[in-house]
Enzyme design. Structure first.
Site, mmCIF file in Angstrom:
data_model
loop_
_atom_site.group_PDB
_atom_site.id
_atom_site.type_symbol
_atom_site.label_atom_id
_atom_site.label_comp_id
_atom_site.label_asym_id
_atom_site.label_seq_id
_atom_site.Cartn_x
_atom_site.Cartn_y
_atom_site.Cartn_z
ATOM 1 N N ARG A 1 50.422 44.305 -1.262
ATOM 2 C CA ARG A 1 49.535 43.322 -0.645
ATOM 3 C C ARG A 1 49.848 43.236 0.841
ATOM 4 N NH1 ARG A 1 51.372 40.940 -5.455
ATOM 5 N NH2 ARG A 1 49.730 40.485 -6.988
ATOM 6 N N LYS B 1 53.570 37.976 -5.285
ATOM 7 C CA LYS B 1 52.994 36.726 -5.765
ATOM 8 C C LYS B 1 53.843 36.149 -6.887
ATOM 9 C CE LYS B 1 48.042 35.903 -5.389
ATOM 10 N NZ LYS B 1 46.715 36.241 -5.938
ATOM 11 N N HIS C 1 43.037 45.131 1.605
ATOM 12 C CA HIS C 1 43.013 45.042 0.146
ATOM 13 C C HIS C 1 42.279 46.240 -0.458
ATOM 14 C CE1 HIS C 1 44.438 42.279 -2.905
ATOM 15 N NE2 HIS C 1 43.395 42.567 -3.638
ATOM 16 N N ARG D 1 44.777 48.756 -1.200
ATOM 17 C CA ARG D 1 45.481 48.425 -2.450
ATOM 18 C C ARG D 1 44.660 48.901 -3.642
ATOM 19 N NH1 ARG D 1 49.148 44.874 -4.934
ATOM 20 N NH2 ARG D 1 48.312 43.510 -6.552
ATOM 21 N N HIS E 1 50.919 42.637 -10.856
ATOM 22 C CA HIS E 1 50.054 41.687 -11.547
ATOM 23 C C HIS E 1 50.840 40.973 -12.639
ATOM 24 C CE1 HIS E 1 46.144 44.009 -10.368
ATOM 25 N NE2 HIS E 1 46.577 43.214 -9.409
ATOM 26 N N TYR F 1 39.677 47.844 -12.499
ATOM 27 C CA TYR F 1 39.697 49.242 -12.073
ATOM 28 C C TYR F 1 39.048 50.157 -13.111
ATOM 29 C CZ TYR F 1 42.862 47.291 -8.665
ATOM 30 O OH TYR F 1 43.396 46.509 -7.670
#
Length: 329
Positions: free
Chosen positions: A159, A184, A256, A259, A282, A291
């Site tokens: 990120r 995150k 992004h 990414r 994630h 995806y």
């Protein structure tokens, strides 16, 4: 100090960090939401900010604020919902301490998030990736830094906040080369580096020794680059890349997007979705499912495996009369 101001002070000075242990980015986003909300209410109600209390914070005014974000400020539905989350966070914490405003707070907490269509993720193909990486002038320090940053992001899928916060000690070269970061939810992860990326970083770090500080991708005085600065540098190189790769003009490319490109490259290489989820940091595979929707190759493969409409189902059985069957060929 009125009740609302006291609730905000308690939330941001003690609760958010000391008890919830929220990340600095989350606290900043929540703070900005309340600043924008209070400024909006001062304009709507024609009062000073210090006069805005729970009495002025009605569900109708909050809904009007959320509509203002979309219609006037041009924010997306995702941003609108994120602002609503920030409002809910503070009010949920304040509700037990302000029973006299329980009704008002309950009505605001009942405001639903707005549904939105999830767009298909955009990513760069091989030609577009090569054009972007070729854009920076690597004979200059800034060009070498930008090229290394873009190449690292495309390979690792970090990120933008993770890229900006990297230090030189987060890069581990040699056998088992990898980069470590805290993403995150304060989740720590290590992402392996390819031989090409490791070699690129080795050359970059040799040049980086002439700069002060320990930030990996630093500014001219060794300071950490901001998110806006990184996006600006990307935009500069995109302008150059689009002159050599016209298909880039049809895409809205952000950090992004790079990414997403990393994830799609892994998916095209046959990497399992669960591994990609771990690779990107994630929390679960639900965030990675997008995806699959974006990969037309997977969909085409599935289509190729389906039975044509004019073919009867079941096992093949040759005709009993072999001569007639041969004659029909």
């Amino acid at each position: 100090m009125n009740t609302l101001a006291l609730a905000l002070q308690q939330y941001f000075t003690s609760y958010a960090q000391a008890q919830r242990d929220l990340s600095p980015n989350t606290i900043a986003a929540y703070r900005d939401t309340w600043r924008i909300l209070i400024k909006h209410l001062t304009e709507v109600l024609g009062v000073n900010a210090d006069e805005i209390d729970f009495d002025a914070l009605t569900a109708e005014l909050v809904t009007g604020f959320l509509d203002h974000l979309e219609q006037v400020r041009g924010n997306s539905v995702a941003t609108r919902n994120a602002r609503l989350t920030a409002i809910r966070a503070v009010l949920t914490r304040a509700q037990p301490d302000t029973p006299e405003h329980a009704g008002t707070i309950t009505r605001i907490l009942a405001i639903p998030t707005k549904r939105r269509a999830k767009p298909i993720v955009e990513f760069l193909d091989t030609a577009e990736t090569n054009a972007l990486l070729a854009a920076p002038d690597r004979t200059t320090w800034t060009g070498l830094r930008d090229h290394t940053l873009l190449a690292l992001d495309i390979q690792t899928g970090l990120r933008i906040s993770e890229l900006c916060s990297l230090s030189t000690s987060d890069i581990h070269l040699g056998t088992g080369a990898h980069v470590t970061c805290t993403g995150k939810g304060r989740r720590h992860r290590a992402t392996p580096l390819t031989a090409a990326t490791a070699a690129l970083l080795t050359g970059y770090l040799d040049q980086r020794t002439n700069k002060p500080g320990t930030v990996l991708f630093c500014g001219p005085r060794g300071q950490q680059l901001s998110r806006d600065a990184v996006e600006h540098r990307l935009a500069v190189h995109l302008a150059t890349a689009r002159t050599h790769c016209p298909s880039l003009t049809e895409k809205k490319v952000t950090m992004h997007t790079l990414r997403h490109t990393s994830a799609m490259n892994l998916l095209a290489a046959g990497v399992d979705l669960a591994v990609i989820s771990l690779w990107l940091g994630h929390q679960n595979t639900h965030s990675t499912d997008v995806y699959l929707h974006a990969d037309m190759t997977i969909k085409q493969t599935a289509l190729d495996r389906t039975r044509p409409a004019d073919v009867r189902p079941g096992a093949y059985h040759p005709e009993p009369d072999v001569l007639s069957w041969l004659a029909s060929l």
